[in-house]
Design a protein around this motif. Structure first.
Motif, PDB file in Angstrom:
ATOM      1  N   ALA A  66     126.967 121.983   4.747  1.00  0.00           N
ATOM      2  CA  ALA A  66     127.735 122.113   3.503  1.00  0.00           C
ATOM      3  C   ALA A  66     127.214 123.250   2.629  1.00  0.00           C
ATOM      4  CB  ALA A  66     127.695 120.802   2.727  1.00  0.00           C
ATOM      5  N   ASN A  67     125.949 123.637   2.840  1.00  0.00           N
ATOM      6  CA  ASN A  67     125.367 124.714   2.028  1.00  0.00           C
ATOM      7  C   ASN A  67     125.602 126.096   2.625  1.00  0.00           C
ATOM      8  OD1 ASN A  67     124.356 123.005   0.065  1.00  0.00           O
ATOM      9  ND2 ASN A  67     122.385 122.740   1.097  1.00  0.00           N
ATOM     10  N   LEU A  68     126.202 126.155   3.794  1.00  0.00           N
ATOM     11  CA  LEU A  68     126.356 127.440   4.484  1.00  0.00           C
ATOM     12  C   LEU A  68     127.117 128.446   3.638  1.00  0.00           C
ATOM     13  CD1 LEU A  68     127.243 127.921   8.223  1.00  0.00           C
ATOM     14  CD2 LEU A  68     128.292 129.339   6.492  1.00  0.00           C
ATOM     15  N   ILE A  69     128.285 128.060   3.135  1.00  0.00           N
ATOM     16  CA  ILE A  69     129.107 128.999   2.378  1.00  0.00           C
ATOM     17  C   ILE A  69     128.442 129.385   1.065  1.00  0.00           C
ATOM     18  CG2 ILE A  69     131.290 129.230   1.120  1.00  0.00           C
ATOM     19  CD1 ILE A  69     131.541 129.658   4.092  1.00  0.00           C
ATOM     20  N   ALA A  70     127.732 128.434   0.433  1.00  0.00           N
ATOM     21  CA  ALA A  70     127.025 128.748  -0.807  1.00  0.00           C
ATOM     22  C   ALA A  70     125.968 129.819  -0.573  1.00  0.00           C
ATOM     23  CB  ALA A  70     126.391 127.494  -1.381  1.00  0.00           C
ATOM     24  N   ILE A  71     125.287 129.729   0.556  1.00  0.00           N
ATOM     25  CA  ILE A  71     124.225 130.700   0.873  1.00  0.00           C
ATOM     26  C   ILE A  71     124.818 132.051   1.255  1.00  0.00           C
ATOM     27  CG2 ILE A  71     122.369 131.223   2.515  1.00  0.00           C
ATOM     28  CD1 ILE A  71     121.802 128.183   2.581  1.00  0.00           C
ATOM     29  N   LEU A  72     125.837 132.041   2.101  1.00  0.00           N
ATOM     30  CA  LEU A  72     126.474 133.283   2.527  1.00  0.00           C
ATOM     31  C   LEU A  72     127.118 134.002   1.341  1.00  0.00           C
ATOM     32  CD1 LEU A  72     127.495 135.291   4.658  1.00  0.00           C
ATOM     33  CD2 LEU A  72     129.431 133.758   5.066  1.00  0.00           C
ATOM     34  N   GLY A  73     127.846 133.248   0.514  1.00  0.00           N
ATOM     35  CA  GLY A  73     128.526 133.859  -0.619  1.00  0.00           C
ATOM     36  C   GLY A  73     127.568 134.487  -1.613  1.00  0.00           C
ATOM     37  N   ALA A  74     126.386 133.911  -1.761  1.00  0.00           N
ATOM     38  CA  ALA A  74     125.406 134.428  -2.721  1.00  0.00           C
ATOM     39  C   ALA A  74     124.786 135.741  -2.257  1.00  0.00           C
ATOM     40  CB  ALA A  74     124.305 133.392  -2.956  1.00  0.00           C
ATOM     41  N   ILE A  75     124.852 136.042  -0.958  1.00  0.00           N
ATOM     42  CA  ILE A  75     124.356 137.330  -0.469  1.00  0.00           C
ATOM     43  C   ILE A  75     125.317 138.445  -0.861  1.00  0.00           C
ATOM     44  CG2 ILE A  75     123.740 138.657   1.608  1.00  0.00           C
ATOM     45  CD1 ILE A  75     122.884 136.056   2.911  1.00  0.00           C
ATOM     46  N   ASP A  76     126.612 138.124  -0.944  1.00  0.00           N
ATOM     47  CA  ASP A  76     127.637 139.065  -1.408  1.00  0.00           C
ATOM     48  C   ASP A  76     127.756 140.272  -0.480  1.00  0.00           C
ATOM     49  OD1 ASP A  76     129.632 140.130  -3.048  1.00  0.00           O
ATOM     50  OD2 ASP A  76     128.199 141.201  -4.305  1.00  0.00           O
ATOM     51  N   ILE A  77     128.165 140.009   0.745  1.00  0.00           N
ATOM     52  CA  ILE A  77     128.369 141.091   1.697  1.00  0.00           C
ATOM     53  C   ILE A  77     129.821 141.582   1.638  1.00  0.00           C
ATOM     54  CG2 ILE A  77     126.561 140.395   3.304  1.00  0.00           C
ATOM     55  CD1 ILE A  77     128.807 139.100   5.019  1.00  0.00           C
ATOM     56  N   VAL A  78     130.023 142.832   2.057  1.00  0.00           N
ATOM     57  CA  VAL A  78     131.360 143.371   2.304  1.00  0.00           C
ATOM     58  C   VAL A  78     131.359 143.851   3.753  1.00  0.00           C
ATOM     59  CG1 VAL A  78     132.987 145.212   1.745  1.00  0.00           C
ATOM     60  CG2 VAL A  78     131.823 144.000  -0.085  1.00  0.00           C
ATOM     61  N   LEU A  79     132.235 143.302   4.542  1.00  0.00           N
ATOM     62  CA  LEU A  79     132.150 143.529   5.998  1.00  0.00           C
ATOM     63  C   LEU A  79     132.433 144.965   6.396  1.00  0.00           C
ATOM     64  CD1 LEU A  79     131.495 141.764   8.506  1.00  0.00           C
ATOM     65  CD2 LEU A  79     131.685 140.519   6.370  1.00  0.00           C
TER      66      LEU A  79
END
Length: 366
Positions: free
Chosen positions: A348-361
């Motif tokens: 459940a924390n995966l998206i919270a962690i990924l979103g906080a890195i703030d990548i642009v593909l």
């Protein structure tokens, strides 16, 4: 005795919940992530190789498509590298336009990060507010360069167009409006108990780990490392402005959120000073030949993009096209810590962690 089995789960490739066309292969035990493997390359455009057959000015539109959320900084780093090789002196008016455009772009980037991050976590309203303010800035940039996303505005030696009549006054009027909205963002979200329970203490790492993984930008400064190239290695005319390098100490998702919101205020400070100092007249382009040829040799420059340190390396053999071009893309480097952060985490924390890195593909894949 309960028997469990590990399960392989593909997250992606899809767009809305992964901040780009991105895939993570997850090995999970129940709801616990045992291993996470990012898979990139779905958005690869081959920009660096294509540049070897393009004149320097022709490369600028390709840089727009890397970090397409903040394209002005991508435009600038390429032009800055070529100008460094050529030893060009840029007119003051052009430098002020560049800084205003880049800092407005930084605010746009952090607004998109704020709105989409909250959307990832289940909140719809912040996303709408963020894009409302983003639209106001995009309208200003559109008046300046005639584009809304991929700007193609910077030129080797300056900028493509001067500011239209009354534009600086519009930028000046926007600053107090944005400050008022920023205060509203904090009232709406920053103290919300549900939000804090999702991000506080989640995705945490130390300053030593941040340096080890070559993180930069908010993903570095959230651990207490006070490093910002606008201050520590000033380029353009950033040494003329008074602003603070924003840091936090905890290195979690909440600290990255706080750094980005406070950086909006610092960008507003820079823009405010820039419009007050803006030259009443002057050239917007240095004297450059119609066909630009960088002298033989090589150069590497780096600047502070919204996501961190973006660098541009050029090797030239004296022709109108670069012999070799290489970008140091902060999203690519910042993504490297993701497998470490996800190991042992609840899914459940995966998206919270990924979103906080703030990548642009587009920047990850190049």
């Amino acid at each position: 005795m309960i028997r469990t089995e590990e399960m392989l789960l593909n997250m992606g490739p899809q767009h809305p919940s992964t901040h780009g066309v991105f895939r993570i292969i997850l090995k999970i035990d129940g709801e616990t992530i045992i291993e996470a493997k990012p898979v990139i390359g779905y958005l690869h455009r081959g920009t660096e190789k294509l540049a070897e057959d393009l004149q320097y000015t022709q490369i600028i539109p390709y840089t727009d498509r890397l970090d397409y959320i903040s394209a002005m900084t991508n435009n600038y780093v390429l032009c800055h590298a070529v100008e460094t090789m050529m030893g060009l002196e840029i007119p003051d008016r052009a430098e002020y336009l560049r800084v205003i455009a880049m800092e407005l772009g930084r605010i746009v980037s952090h607004l998109v990060s704020w709105g989409t991050y909250l959307l990832d976590l289940g909140a719809t309203t912040p996303f709408l507010y963020a894009f409302r303010e983003r639209e106001a800035i995009i309208n200003l940039i559109n008046e300046l360069c005639g584009a809304r996303l991929t700007f193609n505005y910077m030129r080797v030696g300056g900028v493509k167009w001067d500011a239209p009549e009354g534009w600086i006054e519009k930028v000046r009027d926007f600053i107090p409006y944005m400050r008022e909205q920023l205060a509203g963002y904090h009232d709406l979200v920053s103290g919300n108990e549900i939000f804090l329970s999702r991000v506080k203490g989640v995705g945490k790492y130390t300053k030593e780990e941040a340096i080890q993984y070559s993180l930069s930008g908010p993903t570095l400064r959230c651990t207490g490392v006070k490093w910002d190239l606008r201050k520590d290695e000033p380029y353009s005319i950033y040494n003329r402005f008074d602003f603070d390098v924003v840091t936090r100490e905890t290195g979690d998702c909440l600290s990255r959120y706080e750094v980005r919101l406070e950086e909006i205020e610092q960008s507003l400070r820079i823009v405010e000073q820039a419009v007050e100092q803006f030259p009443a007249e002057g050239e917007i382009l240095a004297k450059v030949p119609k066909i630009i040829k960088a002298p033989k040799g090589e150069a590497f420059v780096r600047i502070e993009s919204p996501r961190g340190e973006i660098g541009c390396y050029i090797a030239s053999d004296g022709k109108k096209e670069p012999y070799r071009l290489k970008f140091r893309r902060p999203s690519f480097y910042n993504l490297q810590i993701l497998p470490k952060l996800l190991k042992g985490e609840n899914i459940a924390n995966l998206i919270a962690i990924l979103g906080a890195i703030d990548i642009v593909l587009g920047e990850v894949d190049g």
